[in-house]
Design a protein around this motif. Structure first.
Motif, short mmCIF file in Angstrom:
data_model
loop_
_atom_site.label_atom_id
_atom_site.label_comp_id
_atom_site.label_asym_id
_atom_site.label_seq_id
_atom_site.Cartn_x
_atom_site.Cartn_y
_atom_site.Cartn_z
N THR A 60 0.83 -1.20 0.00
CA THR A 60 0.00 0.00 0.00
C THR A 60 0.86 1.25 0.00
N LEU A 61 0.53 2.17 -0.90
CA LEU A 61 1.12 3.51 -0.92
C LEU A 61 0.00 4.51 -0.74
N MET A 62 0.01 5.24 0.39
CA MET A 62 -0.89 6.36 0.57
C MET A 62 -0.16 7.59 0.04
N LEU A 63 -0.58 8.04 -1.13
CA LEU A 63 0.14 9.08 -1.88
C LEU A 63 -0.65 10.39 -1.79
N TRP A 64 -0.19 11.29 -0.94
CA TRP A 64 -0.88 12.57 -0.72
C TRP A 64 -0.66 13.43 -1.95
N THR A 65 -1.69 13.53 -2.80
CA THR A 65 -1.53 13.98 -4.18
C THR A 65 -1.93 15.44 -4.41
N ALA A 66 -2.90 15.96 -3.64
CA ALA A 66 -3.36 17.33 -3.87
C ALA A 66 -2.18 18.30 -3.77
N GLY A 67 -2.20 19.31 -4.63
CA GLY A 67 -1.10 20.26 -4.68
C GLY A 67 0.00 19.86 -5.65
N ALA A 68 0.04 18.57 -6.00
CA ALA A 68 1.00 18.10 -7.01
C ALA A 68 0.28 17.57 -8.24
N PHE A 69 -1.03 17.77 -8.27
CA PHE A 69 -1.87 17.39 -9.40
C PHE A 69 -2.14 18.65 -10.23
N ARG A 70 -1.89 18.60 -11.53
CA ARG A 70 -2.02 19.78 -12.39
C ARG A 70 -3.48 19.97 -12.79
N SER A 71 -4.25 20.53 -11.88
CA SER A 71 -5.66 20.78 -12.14
C SER A 71 -5.83 21.77 -13.29
N VAL A 106 -2.46 1.99 -4.66
CA VAL A 106 -2.21 3.43 -4.51
C VAL A 106 -3.52 4.12 -4.12
N LEU A 107 -3.50 4.77 -2.96
CA LEU A 107 -4.63 5.58 -2.50
C LEU A 107 -4.22 7.05 -2.60
N LEU A 108 -5.04 7.86 -3.25
CA LEU A 108 -4.74 9.28 -3.44
C LEU A 108 -5.19 10.05 -2.21
N GLY A 109 -4.32 10.94 -1.70
CA GLY A 109 -4.61 11.64 -0.47
C GLY A 109 -4.83 13.13 -0.63
N ASP A 116 -2.35 21.43 1.53
CA ASP A 116 -1.67 21.76 0.28
C ASP A 116 -2.62 21.80 -0.92
N GLY A 117 -2.46 22.83 -1.73
CA GLY A 117 -3.29 23.00 -2.91
C GLY A 117 -4.62 23.63 -2.58
N VAL A 118 -5.42 22.95 -1.81
CA VAL A 118 -6.74 23.45 -1.42
C VAL A 118 -6.63 24.77 -0.68
N ASN A 119 -5.63 24.90 0.19
CA ASN A 119 -5.53 26.13 1.00
C ASN A 119 -5.13 27.35 0.17
N ARG A 120 -4.74 27.16 -1.08
CA ARG A 120 -4.41 28.30 -1.93
C ARG A 120 -5.65 28.95 -2.56
N TYR A 121 -6.78 28.25 -2.53
CA TYR A 121 -7.99 28.79 -3.17
C TYR A 121 -8.42 30.10 -2.51
N ALA A 122 -8.18 30.22 -1.22
CA ALA A 122 -8.57 31.45 -0.52
C ALA A 122 -7.73 32.65 -0.92
N ALA A 165 -11.79 17.76 -6.03
CA ALA A 165 -11.55 16.36 -5.69
C ALA A 165 -12.01 15.43 -6.80
N ARG A 166 -13.16 15.73 -7.41
CA ARG A 166 -13.64 14.90 -8.52
C ARG A 166 -12.67 14.97 -9.70
N GLU A 167 -12.15 16.16 -9.97
CA GLU A 167 -11.20 16.29 -11.08
C GLU A 167 -9.98 15.43 -10.84
N MET A 168 -9.48 15.39 -9.61
CA MET A 168 -8.31 14.59 -9.30
C MET A 168 -8.62 13.10 -9.43
N VAL A 169 -9.76 12.69 -8.89
CA VAL A 169 -10.17 11.29 -8.99
C VAL A 169 -10.31 10.87 -10.45
N ASP A 170 -10.93 11.72 -11.25
CA ASP A 170 -11.16 11.38 -12.65
C ASP A 170 -9.87 11.41 -13.47
#
Length: 469
Positions: A60-71, A106-109, A116-122, A165-170
């Motif tokens: 198992t790899l818990m891969l914290w992905t947000a902020g490194a995903f090119r949305s 691989v589980l995306l985190g 990370d990433g989400v906190n930049r929206y503000a 989150a949906r964009e990252m999952v998809d």
């Protein structure tokens, strides 16, 4: 450079340790890695990291992905991280394929409404900032990525969070599921949130879980217990919710932010114990973590093995001296920015500990020491040599934090501490004692017959050279 001289030993390590997942009390084991805070590693590096997980008995790899995903929809979430190798080349789908070929899930985190990433929206929508306990908009916070957590009671926050989150999952449909990691540093205290904070957050968690299960009914979605326990959330000043629990969810628990909930564990698909032992400590702590997971009857042990390499833009941990500096992965400052640390002798100490203690949490420590010596020191594997190896690891970990190397290996940190009056006589004495240990290790290991012994001497010499010793 030291990393180059270590290459031959690393090759021998990988040639000799390829093995199927280890037997033991856990259905799943592996590592939690903050992908977004490790920007310097490319696809080949990450393939090697995945190979190491398998070699360590993991699946198992818990891969914290947000902020490194090119949305495409929200570039604000990765612009701070534009030099990240995955932002440049988007290789996560290839990495997942490689992991599956090796038998690693691989589980995306990510964290809802924060981190990370989400906190930049503000930065673009300051009106969405959460409210602190003082009734004012929350202050900026982060590790590598600084920003503001969002208020989940506001419709635009909820719309953004679910859409992102949906964009990252998809984007990565082959992933095996999600790790939805609730915040451990702040909640929103506005009149609409307060003790209903996790009610609002749960609405998102359920929606993204349903989206994932709609794509793949067998996907694993790992969540925190705060949505169901009703217990105080440590350090957040709010209580958890009491929402209905879907047995398709798995749960994750941590020492600092999510206390185990045995009654929930009985209902869940699976349960995981997380701690920071491989990242910041040594074999005894890893053994204690494996025992804790076993005693909890957790189905998995997936601790942190994070190796930060981001350049600090803010005063991480309140340390102004870190601004503009690149993080040193696991404190291994001799590495080049693009060199992962997991093949280094001190990282291999913890990798072997993880492999052996997840197989048998009650393994006698002397038996573990014998395995450690045989695999890393070969013909030089005396008890004294193993003592030196563990002592070297203890020196380099020492007072190391998530973002600061050990003082003995960082003149910059020592100067900052001295400027603040924190380098006490007792701390200076401890640093001198550490240097004495390093000199002794060099004297005993510089002419070692084994590559592992000579590597120990080189690391010790590097630390001393940093301080002009």
């Amino acid at each position: 450079m030291i990393a180059t001289r270590f290459l031959s030993l690393a090759c021998l390590w990988f040639a000799s340790t390829a093995s199927p997942a280890a037997e033991g009390p856990f259905a799943h084991r592996g590592y939690y890695l903050t992908f977004m805070r490790m920007p310097t590693y490319d696809l080949d590096d990450w393939k090697r990291i995945v190979d190491g997980i398998r070699e360590d008995g993991g699946d198992t790899l818990m891969l914290w992905t947000a902020g490194a995903f090119r949305s495409e929809r929200y570039p604000i979430t990765w612009e701070y991280n534009k030099d990240h190798e995955n932002v440049r080349a988007d290789f996560v789908r290839e990495l997942i394929a490689h992991a599956h070929a090796k038998g690693v899930r691989v589980l995306l985190g990510f964290t809802p409404f924060g981190y990370d990433g989400v906190n930049r929206y503000a930065a673009e929508h300051p009106e969405l900032k959460a409210t602190g306990p003082d009734g004012k908009p929350t202050a900026a916070f982060g590790i590598g990525c600084w920003g503001w957590n969002l208020c989940p009671s506001k419709p635009e926050s909820r719309r953004f969070m679910l859409d992102y989150a949906r964009e990252m999952v998809d984007a990565y449909p082959e992933a095996d599921g999600l790790l939805i990691e609730a915040s451990d540093y702040a909640a929103c205290h506005c009149p609409d949130c307060g003790d209903r904070y996790f009610d609002h957050e749960f609405a998102f968690v359920k929606a993204i879980s349903d989206h994932v299960w709609g794509r793949e009914p067998d996907a694993e979605v790992v969540v925190y217990p705060h949505y169901f326990s009703g217990a105080d959330a440590p350090g957040l000043g709010v209580r958890g919710a009491r929402m209905p629990f879907d047995p398709r969810w798995s749960l994750i628990f941590t020492p600092h932010s999510a206390a185990p909930e045995p009654s929930l564990m009985e209902k869940a698909r699976g349960s995981y114990w997380w701690d920071d032992s491989p990242s910041r400590h040594g074999p005894r702590e890893i053994q204690a973590g494996a025992r804790r997971a076993r005693d909890l009857k957790a189905t998995g042990y997936v601790p942190s093995f994070e190796a930060f390499t981001f350049v600090s833009t803010d005063a991480e941990e309140g340390q102004e001296w870190l601004k503009g500096t690149r993080q040193t992965p696991l404190g291994f400052g001799w590495l080049a920015p693009g060199d992962p640390p997991y093949d280094e002798v001190l990282a291999r100490v913890n990798r072997i500990a993880f492999r052996e203690f997840t197989r048998d949490p009650d393994l006698d420590f002397d038996a573990f020491r014998a395995i450690l010596g045989r695999e890393l020191l070969g013909e030089d594997a005396s008890p004294e040599a193993v003592d030196d190896l563990l002592a070297l690891q203890a020196v380099l970990n020492g007072d190391r934090t998530w973002c600061q190397p050990a003082t003995v290996a960082s003149p910059e940190r020592a100067r900052a501490m001295a400027d603040r009056g924190e380098l006490t006589p007792e701390r200076r004495d401890a640093i001198r004692a550490d240097r004495d240990r390093l000199r002794a290790i060099i004297g005993r290991r510089a002419e070692s017959r084994s590559a592992g012994g000579r590597e120990m001497a080189r690391v010790a010499r590097w630390i001393l050279d940093r301080s002009g010793d």
